[in-house]
Design a protein around this motif. Structure first.
Motif, mmCIF file in Angstrom:
data_model
loop_
_atom_site.group_PDB
_atom_site.id
_atom_site.type_symbol
_atom_site.label_atom_id
_atom_site.label_comp_id
_atom_site.label_asym_id
_atom_site.label_seq_id
_atom_site.Cartn_x
_atom_site.Cartn_y
_atom_site.Cartn_z
ATOM 1 N N GLY A 67 -137.672 -45.625 -44.987
ATOM 2 C CA GLY A 67 -136.732 -44.737 -44.286
ATOM 3 C C GLY A 67 -137.306 -44.196 -42.990
ATOM 4 N N ASN A 126 -133.385 -47.436 -30.276
ATOM 5 C CA ASN A 126 -133.348 -46.760 -31.580
ATOM 6 C C ASN A 126 -132.011 -46.021 -31.750
ATOM 7 O OD1 ASN A 126 -133.601 -44.219 -30.153
ATOM 8 N ND2 ASN A 126 -135.772 -44.701 -29.953
ATOM 9 N N THR A 127 -131.841 -45.422 -32.906
ATOM 10 C CA THR A 127 -130.599 -44.690 -33.202
ATOM 11 C C THR A 127 -130.428 -43.481 -32.283
ATOM 12 O OG1 THR A 127 -130.821 -45.305 -35.516
ATOM 13 C CG2 THR A 127 -129.358 -43.474 -35.038
ATOM 14 N N THR A 128 -131.533 -42.775 -32.051
ATOM 15 C CA THR A 128 -131.454 -41.568 -31.225
ATOM 16 C C THR A 128 -130.845 -41.911 -29.869
ATOM 17 O OG1 THR A 128 -133.450 -40.795 -32.344
ATOM 18 C CG2 THR A 128 -132.843 -39.660 -30.309
ATOM 19 N N HIS A 153 -129.898 -36.093 -39.306
ATOM 20 C CA HIS A 153 -131.238 -36.189 -38.721
ATOM 21 C C HIS A 153 -131.177 -35.651 -37.284
ATOM 22 C CE1 HIS A 153 -134.774 -38.145 -36.914
ATOM 23 N NE2 HIS A 153 -135.233 -38.256 -38.151
ATOM 24 N N GLY A 155 -132.295 -36.775 -34.642
ATOM 25 C CA GLY A 155 -131.980 -37.853 -33.696
ATOM 26 C C GLY A 155 -130.491 -38.139 -33.610
ATOM 27 N N GLY A 156 -129.753 -37.827 -34.653
ATOM 28 C CA GLY A 156 -128.306 -38.077 -34.657
ATOM 29 C C GLY A 156 -127.497 -36.946 -34.043
ATOM 30 N N SER A 204 -123.914 -39.425 -40.671
ATOM 31 C CA SER A 204 -124.803 -40.541 -41.012
ATOM 32 C C SER A 204 -124.110 -41.456 -42.012
ATOM 33 C CB SER A 204 -126.074 -40.021 -41.685
ATOM 34 O OG SER A 204 -126.764 -39.170 -40.818
ATOM 35 N N VAL A 206 -126.018 -43.213 -44.161
ATOM 36 C CA VAL A 206 -126.852 -42.803 -45.305
ATOM 37 C C VAL A 206 -127.642 -41.577 -44.857
ATOM 38 C CG1 VAL A 206 -128.794 -43.457 -46.778
ATOM 39 C CG2 VAL A 206 -127.044 -45.162 -46.210
ATOM 40 N N PHE A 208 -130.421 -39.027 -44.239
ATOM 41 C CA PHE A 208 -131.883 -39.220 -44.224
ATOM 42 C C PHE A 208 -132.559 -38.343 -45.273
ATOM 43 C CE2 PHE A 208 -134.302 -35.600 -42.429
ATOM 44 C CZ PHE A 208 -133.256 -34.710 -42.225
ATOM 45 N N ASP A 233 -124.014 -42.520 -37.470
ATOM 46 C CA ASP A 233 -125.459 -42.693 -37.315
ATOM 47 C C ASP A 233 -125.899 -43.627 -38.444
ATOM 48 O OD1 ASP A 233 -128.169 -42.474 -37.853
ATOM 49 O OD2 ASP A 233 -128.290 -40.344 -37.352
ATOM 50 N N ALA A 235 -128.772 -45.231 -38.860
ATOM 51 C CA ALA A 235 -130.226 -45.497 -38.850
ATOM 52 C C ALA A 235 -130.709 -46.104 -40.158
ATOM 53 C CB ALA A 235 -130.988 -44.204 -38.567
ATOM 54 N N GLN A 236 -130.121 -45.661 -41.269
ATOM 55 C CA GLN A 236 -130.685 -46.028 -42.580
ATOM 56 C C GLN A 236 -129.910 -47.134 -43.292
ATOM 57 O OE1 GLN A 236 -133.512 -44.987 -43.538
ATOM 58 N NE2 GLN A 236 -133.887 -43.061 -42.473
ATOM 59 N N SER A 256 -131.151 -48.206 -36.140
ATOM 60 C CA SER A 256 -132.547 -48.492 -35.796
ATOM 61 C C SER A 256 -132.980 -49.708 -36.600
ATOM 62 C CB SER A 256 -133.448 -47.312 -36.181
ATOM 63 O OG SER A 256 -133.153 -46.187 -35.403
ATOM 64 N N HIS A 258 -135.906 -51.017 -36.724
ATOM 65 C CA HIS A 258 -137.310 -50.987 -37.182
ATOM 66 C C HIS A 258 -137.473 -50.319 -38.540
ATOM 67 C CE1 HIS A 258 -136.805 -47.828 -33.862
ATOM 68 N NE2 HIS A 258 -136.590 -47.191 -34.990
ATOM 69 N N LYS A 259 -136.357 -50.009 -39.191
ATOM 70 C CA LYS A 259 -136.457 -49.471 -40.553
ATOM 71 C C LYS A 259 -136.138 -50.622 -41.518
ATOM 72 C CE LYS A 259 -135.003 -44.860 -38.980
ATOM 73 N NZ LYS A 259 -136.147 -43.969 -39.173
HETATM 74 C C1 LIG Z 1 -130.164 -40.736 -40.244
HETATM 75 C C2 LIG Z 1 -131.170 -40.885 -39.152
HETATM 76 N N1 LIG Z 1 -130.755 -40.801 -37.872
HETATM 77 C C3 LIG Z 1 -131.598 -40.965 -36.844
HETATM 78 C C4 LIG Z 1 -132.939 -41.210 -37.042
HETATM 79 C C5 LIG Z 1 -133.835 -41.394 -35.876
HETATM 80 O O1 LIG Z 1 -134.255 -42.725 -35.810
HETATM 81 P P1 LIG Z 1 -135.011 -43.272 -34.535
HETATM 82 O O2 LIG Z 1 -136.290 -42.500 -34.422
HETATM 83 O O3 LIG Z 1 -135.258 -44.702 -34.839
HETATM 84 O O4 LIG Z 1 -134.122 -43.049 -33.365
HETATM 85 C C6 LIG Z 1 -133.423 -41.289 -38.364
HETATM 86 C C7 LIG Z 1 -134.851 -41.533 -38.611
HETATM 87 O O5 LIG Z 1 -135.370 -41.413 -39.691
HETATM 88 C C8 LIG Z 1 -132.517 -41.124 -39.431
HETATM 89 O O6 LIG Z 1 -132.915 -41.194 -40.711
#
Ligand SMILES: Cc1ncc(COP(=O)(O)O)c(C=O)c1O
Length: 416
Positions: A67, A126-128, A153, A155-156, A204, A206, A208, A233, A235-236, A256, A258-259
């Motif tokens: 994750g 990445n997601t952010t 998260h 980043g979202g 999201s 899923v 985080f 979002d 990411a997961q 993202s 890379h997860k």
């Molecule tokens: C739901 C969710 N959104 C955004 C992110 C941010 O991901 P990134 O650093 O790849 O942009 C994460 C990272 O764990 C996340 O779990």
């Protein structure tokens, strides 16, 4: 297409890629061999225990934190590395005459992988970044409302927060602390909070924090009924769950790679539904105004080519099989962890909301300290500070023995 035909096609694709990159013959064979090994079956099933050896993960680790970041398959790493070496021999010519096209093929492949059209997907880092682009693009004004949850998260939501600061729009957060809700009850929480000022739902796929899989299809129906923009979002999710953005019905989807997709670090996918592309500020301008191309300035081409290799790899295993395996492993972890008396499982009660991540809270200690103690023993978990909890990710390079080692370490730690 049957599995064998698919494998052959993927191997041909790899051979073509290797030829295009002038890779040494031995590496080409190495890739093919590695892929066949990934594909090894016993009794008609994939030999999941063999997957771990296809990664570069330290053998001594119990790695339960996909994750945060996933592990690249060796084959993806090699494609990326060799592509980079090839690029550095003649950067301008290899980069802009050759790799830019290979990278754009990888972008189209990424689009297909998440069920999008080729002109609906851009590569991000990445997601952010993807979520930020969307927050800037939607065009919010004073008093507009964005419905989201208290489990997003940073980043979202950071992009929405910035836009709120600039425009006077507002974030409205729905409390998802209660894990006992059904998908329909979750949607009802959103319905109750819609006002004439609501413009966006941003959630999201899923969470985080607890691994709860949000009912995106139902939320997208709600968003359509009220003409709201649904930003997801993701990411997961891609690489853990099968993702079909058209079936989900969202307007944008940022992820993202890379997860769970196990692609090179710093790679992400952004989907923007075609019908929305005219209504929002273009998010990724290239030369001219063609937004959905890999040609958005100079990129890390080797990483993008590696992204394509990661998707090839997952396609060979099969996204459906991966999802089934990841969920089964998560269920196994749940059953073993739930036997402890002194912890509280934070897993959703409704199985439709399950994913490949789960969380639990040790009620008699600081969970941060517990995660640090496990880390010292080579068991990599994630602390979720906002819940004083621990998150466990189970991916295809994990197996039941990883969970058993975690359980044994917990028992040795005195957890009852
Ligand atoms: C739901 C969710 N959104 C955004 C992110 C941010 O991901 P990134 O650093 O790849 O942009 C994460 C990272 O764990 C996340 O779990």
């Amino acid at each position: 297409m049957n599995r064998r035909a698919f494998l052959n096609q993927a191997l041909k694709h790899l051979a073509a890629l290797s030829a295009a990159l002038a890779l040494p013959e031995s590496l080409t064979e190495g890739h093919a061999h590695a892929l066949r090994r990934h594909y090894r079956y016993s009794h008609g099933e994939i030999d999941w225990h063999a997957i771990r050896r296809q990664t570069l993960l330290d053998e001594k680790l119990v790695y339960l934190n996909t994750g945060t970041l996933g592990a690249c398959p060796r084959h993806v790493f090699e494609v990326t590395q060799k592509t980079w070496e090839h690029l550095e021999r003649n950067p301008a010519i290899v980069g802009f005459r050759e790799l830019i096209h290979t990278a754009d093929e990888a972008r189209k492949q990424a689009a297909r992988f998440i069920g999008a059209d080729e002109d609906e997907v851009a590569f991000t880092q990445n997601t952010t970044e993807g979520m930020n682009w969307i927050a800037q693009a939607v065009g919010l004004h004073q008093d507009d409302e964005i419905l989201t949850t208290n489990h997003e998260h940073p980043g979202g939501v950071v992009g929405w927060k910035y836009v709120c600061q600039q425009t006077g729009a507002r974030l409205v957060r729905i409390d998802l602390n209660d894990q006992s809700r059904t998908p329909e009850e979750i949607v009802a929480l959103f319905r109750d909070r819609i006002t004439p000022r609501t413009r966006v739902i941003s959630v999201s796929h899923v969470l985080f924090s607890t691994g709860l899989r949000m009912p995106i299809e139902l939320l997208s129906q709600l968003a359509r009924e009220h003409e709201l923009f649904l930003a997801v979002d993701g990411a997961q999710a891609p690489g853990m769950l099968r993702v079909d953005v058209h079936a989900l019905g969202c307007d944008s989807y940022a992820s993202s790679s890379h997860k769970w997709l196990m692609a090179p670090k710093g790679s992400g996918i952004l989907y923007l539904r075609k019908a929305m592309q005219k209504r929002v500020v273009p998010v990724a301008l290239a030369a001219g105004f063609g937004a959905y191309t890999a040609n958005t300035g100079t990129r890390h081409f080797p990483g993008l080519v590696g992204h394509g290799a990661a998707i090839d790899w997952q396609q060979i295993l099969g996204p459906e099989r991966i999802e089934t395996r990841v969920l089964a492993l998560s269920r196994y972890a749940y059953e073993r962890l739930a036997a402890f008396q002194s912890l509280r499982m934070l897993r959703p009660r409704d199985v439709r909301l399950d994913s490949g991540m789960l969380a639990f809270a040790l009620t008699d200690r600081r969970n941060r300290d517990f995660v640090a103690a496990m880390q010292k023993q080579g068991i990599v978990l994630k602390v979720v500070p906002m819940l004083n909890a621990v998150r466990v990710s189970t991916h295809i390079y994990n197996d039941e023995r990883d969970i058993d080692r975690l359980i044994a370490a917990m028992q040795a730690e005195g957890i009852r």
